[in-house]
Design a protein around this motif. Sequence first.
Motif, PDB file in Angstrom:
ATOM      1  N   ALA A 182       0.934  -1.414   0.052  1.00  0.00           N
ATOM      2  CA  ALA A 182      -0.112  -0.041  -0.017  1.00  0.00           C
ATOM      3  C   ALA A 182       0.963   1.134   0.007  1.00  0.00           C
ATOM      4  O   ALA A 182       1.863   1.423   0.866  1.00  0.00           O
ATOM      5  CB  ALA A 182      -0.951   0.081   1.285  1.00  0.00           C
ATOM      6  N   PRO A 183       0.512   2.120  -0.881  1.00  0.00           N
ATOM      7  CA  PRO A 183       1.418   3.660  -0.843  1.00  0.00           C
ATOM      8  C   PRO A 183       1.112   4.063   0.225  1.00  0.00           C
ATOM      9  O   PRO A 183       0.234   4.533   1.054  1.00  0.00           O
ATOM     10  CB  PRO A 183       0.714   4.361  -2.132  1.00  0.00           C
ATOM     11  CG  PRO A 183      -0.646   4.141  -2.326  1.00  0.00           C
ATOM     12  CD  PRO A 183      -0.719   2.150  -1.773  1.00  0.00           C
ATOM     13  N   ASP A 185       0.651   7.298   2.974  1.00  0.00           N
ATOM     14  CA  ASP A 185      -0.205   8.636   2.509  1.00  0.00           C
ATOM     15  C   ASP A 185       0.113   9.375   4.099  1.00  0.00           C
ATOM     16  O   ASP A 185       0.950   9.299   4.712  1.00  0.00           O
ATOM     17  CB  ASP A 185      -1.792   8.349   2.378  1.00  0.00           C
ATOM     18  CG  ASP A 185      -2.213   7.234   3.392  1.00  0.00           C
ATOM     19  OD1 ASP A 185      -1.658   7.264   4.419  1.00  0.00           O
ATOM     20  OD2 ASP A 185      -3.410   6.741   3.176  1.00  0.00           O
ATOM     21  N   ARG A 267      -8.257   0.286  -1.444  1.00  0.00           N
ATOM     22  CA  ARG A 267      -8.512   1.471  -0.747  1.00  0.00           C
ATOM     23  C   ARG A 267      -8.526   1.025   0.805  1.00  0.00           C
ATOM     24  O   ARG A 267      -7.910   1.728   1.584  1.00  0.00           O
ATOM     25  CB  ARG A 267      -9.822   1.805  -0.994  1.00  0.00           C
ATOM     26  CG  ARG A 267     -10.379   3.115  -0.128  1.00  0.00           C
ATOM     27  CD  ARG A 267      -9.357   4.330  -0.161  1.00  0.00           C
ATOM     28  NE  ARG A 267      -9.846   5.374   0.574  1.00  0.00           N
ATOM     29  CZ  ARG A 267      -9.250   6.250   1.094  1.00  0.00           C
ATOM     30  NH1 ARG A 267      -8.052   6.392   0.999  1.00  0.00           N
ATOM     31  NH2 ARG A 267      -9.623   7.142   1.809  1.00  0.00           N
ATOM     32  N   GLU A 270      -5.202   1.256   1.795  1.00  0.00           N
ATOM     33  CA  GLU A 270      -4.457   2.678   2.314  1.00  0.00           C
ATOM     34  C   GLU A 270      -5.021   3.044   3.436  1.00  0.00           C
ATOM     35  O   GLU A 270      -4.135   3.708   4.191  1.00  0.00           O
ATOM     36  CB  GLU A 270      -5.039   3.498   1.096  1.00  0.00           C
ATOM     37  CG  GLU A 270      -4.306   3.267  -0.437  1.00  0.00           C
ATOM     38  CD  GLU A 270      -5.206   4.054  -1.420  1.00  0.00           C
ATOM     39  OE1 GLU A 270      -5.919   4.958  -1.022  1.00  0.00           O
ATOM     40  OE2 GLU A 270      -4.554   3.964  -2.583  1.00  0.00           O
ATOM     41  N   GLN A 273      -2.973   1.400   6.526  1.00  0.00           N
ATOM     42  CA  GLN A 273      -1.547   1.502   6.697  1.00  0.00           C
ATOM     43  C   GLN A 273      -1.239   2.672   7.705  1.00  0.00           C
ATOM     44  O   GLN A 273      -1.807   3.752   7.580  1.00  0.00           O
ATOM     45  CB  GLN A 273      -0.887   2.325   5.380  1.00  0.00           C
ATOM     46  CG  GLN A 273       0.489   2.217   5.455  1.00  0.00           C
ATOM     47  CD  GLN A 273       1.194   2.552   4.367  1.00  0.00           C
ATOM     48  OE1 GLN A 273       0.722   3.514   3.531  1.00  0.00           O
ATOM     49  NE2 GLN A 273       2.247   1.906   3.834  1.00  0.00           N
TER      50      GLN A 273
END
Length: 372
Positions: A182-183, A185, A267, A270, A273
Motif C-alpha cells: 500500500a502506498p 499517505d 482502498r 491505504e 496503513q
Amino acid sequence: MVNNYLPSVGGVEFHVAALAKQLASLGARVTVFCLDNTTPSELDSNPRIVRFPCSPAVGGVLAWPWPGTSRKIRRMLSDGSVTAISTHTRFFPMSLIGVRLARRLGVPGIHTEHGSAAVKGVSPLVALASNLVDRTMGRLVLRGASRVLCISDGAREFVRDLAGVEGEVFHNAIDTAAFTAAPADTAGTTGPAGTAARNRLVYVGRIVPGKGWDLALATAEQLAVDHPEMELHIVGDGTDRTALASRAAASPLAERVVIHGQQPPARIAELLQGSVFLNPTTLSEGFQTTLLEAVAAGAAVVSTPVGAARYLLEAGADVRLADAADPGAWVENVRAALDSPAAPPAKALVDSFDWKRRAAEYLAVINSVRNS
C-alpha cells in the motif's frame, strides 16, 4: 462445493475464492459448484464456476439447492477426473452434498470449518433453529469428511465438542502483497525519532448488531479531545448503516467520522496503513482475515479476544485485547495504540499468512489423504 461464492461477499466467500485461485495457479484444475439465481456460470475459466438455481436465501445467506442438484453434479464428475471435494462450513446444504458425493465417488472429502461457536447475535428462534441444524446436518458433515480443517484453535475445539471429530488447524490467509504494498499517505504525523505517530482509527466489517461499530464510535469520542488530529474511518455495510449514520451525525466527533461503505482491497489497504484497527466484535468469529490485512498493512490492532487476535498477539504482532463489556479498557488500549509509533510488521510473520503458502499446504493435505 459451497452455497455462496463471489459476487456474494463474506469471509467464507473470500476464503474459497482465494483458495481456488491459488490452487489453479499451482497447476490444479479447479471447479467451484455453488448456488446462485442471478449470476451466470463461468465454464471456460480456471477456476471454472458452475452455478445452480436455488431457493430464496434465508437472511441472504442460507439457500437450498433444488431437488436434482446433487444428481447433476455427480453426472458432471462421473468421468473420474475429480481427485478431491472441498466443502466449507458445516451448516450449508452444499457441504452435506459434497461430503456425500466424495464418499460415493471414493475421493477425499476435505471440509474446512470456519465457525468457532454456535451462531450468536440472532433471535432466540433463529438460535434454536441453528442449534438444531448443527446437531443434525452439521454433525453429518463433520463426521462424514475424510479430513476436517479448522481455521482457528477455537474452531477446532468447537468441532471436537459438536461432533467428536479431531480437526487440524488451517489458518485463514490473505494476499499479503495487496496490503504490504500500500502506498504511504498522510496516515500519521512525524513522531519521536522520525517515526510516524498514529492518528487514524479504522473499522472494517459488517455494520450489524454484534460487530461493535457502536463501541468503535464511542471509543473514538472518548479520545477526541486528547487527539485532535484523529479520524475514525468506518468501512462496510449492513442493516445498521442508517443507525450508524444517524449516530455519527449527532456525535461531537461528526466532522472526523468518515463512513465509506464497501471499498475495494486497495482502498482498504491505504486506510489501514499506519492506523489503529478496531475489531470490537462479540459475534462467533472464525479467523478474521481483516486482522491479517491490518497487521500486513502495519496497523496496530485493538480487538476483543477472538481467535485470530490471540493468535497474532502470541505471534508477536502489535495487538491489544479488550473485552467488549469494558469500554474503559477499550479507551485505554486504543489510546496506547495511538500513542505508539507506527512500524512495519516482521516480514516472516506476514509471509506466514500468505495464500500462496496456504494453497501449497492444502494440496499437501489432499495428497496425504489420497495416499493414506
